[in-house]
Design an enzyme around this catalytic site. Structure first.
Site, PDB file in Angstrom:
ATOM      1  N   GLY A   1      -9.670  -4.311   1.973  1.00 27.66           N
ATOM      2  CA  GLY A   1      -8.825  -3.701   2.992  1.00 27.66           C
ATOM      3  C   GLY A   1      -9.300  -2.410   3.571  1.00 27.66           C
ATOM      4  O   GLY A   1     -10.344  -2.170   3.234  1.00 27.66           O
ATOM      5  N   ASP A   2      -8.276  -1.768   4.257  1.00 22.75           N
ATOM      6  CA  ASP A   2      -8.702  -0.461   4.740  1.00 22.75           C
ATOM      7  C   ASP A   2      -8.618   0.719   3.837  1.00 22.75           C
ATOM      8  O   ASP A   2      -9.214   1.792   3.982  1.00 22.75           O
ATOM      9  CB  ASP A   2      -7.991  -0.184   5.975  1.00 22.75           C
ATOM     10  CG  ASP A   2      -6.422  -0.058   5.655  1.00 22.75           C
ATOM     11  OD1 ASP A   2      -5.954  -0.927   4.796  1.00 22.75           O
ATOM     12  OD2 ASP A   2      -5.623   0.607   6.512  1.00 22.75           O
TER      13      ASP A   2
ATOM     14  N   THR B   1       0.662  -1.099  -0.223  1.00 19.85           N
ATOM     15  CA  THR B   1      -0.239   0.097   0.000  1.00 19.85           C
ATOM     16  C   THR B   1       0.733   1.257   0.107  1.00 19.85           C
ATOM     17  O   THR B   1       1.988   1.179   0.565  1.00 19.85           O
ATOM     18  CB  THR B   1      -0.809   0.029   1.233  1.00 19.85           C
ATOM     19  OG1 THR B   1      -1.406  -1.338   1.379  1.00 19.85           O
ATOM     20  CG2 THR B   1      -1.886   0.990   1.113  1.00 19.85           C
TER      21      THR B   1
ATOM     22  N   THR C   1      -0.965   2.791   5.835  1.00 16.45           N
ATOM     23  CA  THR C   1      -0.476   1.440   5.341  1.00 16.45           C
ATOM     24  C   THR C   1      -0.150   0.431   6.437  1.00 16.45           C
ATOM     25  O   THR C   1      -0.051   0.724   7.466  1.00 16.45           O
ATOM     26  CB  THR C   1       0.964   1.645   4.610  1.00 16.45           C
ATOM     27  OG1 THR C   1       1.976   1.864   5.638  1.00 16.45           O
ATOM     28  CG2 THR C   1       0.659   2.706   3.405  1.00 16.45           C
ATOM     29  N   GLY C   2      -0.100  -0.940   6.170  1.00 11.96           N
ATOM     30  CA  GLY C   2       0.017  -1.749   7.016  1.00 11.96           C
ATOM     31  C   GLY C   2      -1.419  -2.791   7.258  1.00 11.96           C
ATOM     32  O   GLY C   2      -2.253  -2.625   6.324  1.00 11.96           O
TER      33      GLY C   2
HETATM   34  N1  GLY Z   1      -3.637  -1.142   4.418  1.00 11.09           N
HETATM   35  C1  GLY Z   1      -3.871  -2.178   3.093  1.00 11.09           C
HETATM   36  C2  GLY Z   1      -4.395  -3.171   3.435  1.00 11.09           C
HETATM   37  O1  GLY Z   1      -4.706  -3.802   4.524  1.00 11.09           O
HETATM   38  O2  GLY Z   1      -5.264  -3.819   2.316  1.00 11.09           O
END
Ligand code: GLY
Length: 161
Positions: free
Chosen positions: A40-41, A10, A61-62
């Site tokens: 994802g987020d 990300t 990110t993460g």
């Molecule tokens: N932070 C990106 C994901 O978890 O997809």
């Protein structure tokens, strides 16, 4: 090539323009976590990205799942609205996420700390910027209008190795 591909996913980019307007974008994770059906987020406003043009912009990110549960980027902007610097706001959001992850023991290491990585990046209305990572050893890139710089990022926990 292999280590490059296995090290990055990300990308978040937050920015302020010369008129003081804020913006941000967070990509999907790309190479990692291509699990069918997983969201994802990144695409969830408030989790992987949040921008309030009166306050600041933040992104992440993460480990997205931990972030979604805590509306992390919204938290960062909310902390900035209460007067915290971008770096402080990122650290406070991570503290909250680390605390909440205690409810999910499978996410903890042998010391009871989060065994996942999560990073926030933020810029406020004054153009001050900062970031923070759950674990030490990471950098973030900044362009201050004149040059690109890679800077060490603040962190919540120091890696032992
Ligand atoms: N932070 C990106 C994901 O978890 O997809």
């Amino acid at each position: 090539m292999e280590s490059y591909l296995s090290s990055y996913g990300t990308i978040n980019c937050c920015a302020i323009d010369s008129s003081g307007n804020l913006g941000g974008v967070t990509t999907t994770s790309g190479f990692f976590f291509k699990i069918p059906g997983r969201v994802g987020d990144s695409p969830i406003i408030g989790a992987g990205l949040y921008v309030d043009n009166d306050v600041g912009a933040a992104g992440s990110t993460g480990r997205g799942e931990a972030n979604i549960l805590n509306c992390g980027s919204f938290q960062v902007v909310n902390f900035m609205s209460r007067g915290f610097s971008p770096e402080e706001a990122c650290l406070k959001a991570l503290e909250r996420i680390a605390e909440k992850s205690k409810l999910l023991p499978h996410l903890l290491n042998e010391k009871g700390l989060p065994r996942f990585g999560l990073n926030f990046y933020a810029v406020n209305k004054k153009g001050e910027y900062g970031g923070a990572s759950m674990w030490s050893g990471r950098n973030f890139a900044v362009h201050d209008g004149k040059e690109n710089k890679l800077r060490p990022i603040a962190y919540l926990y120091k890696r032992e190795r």
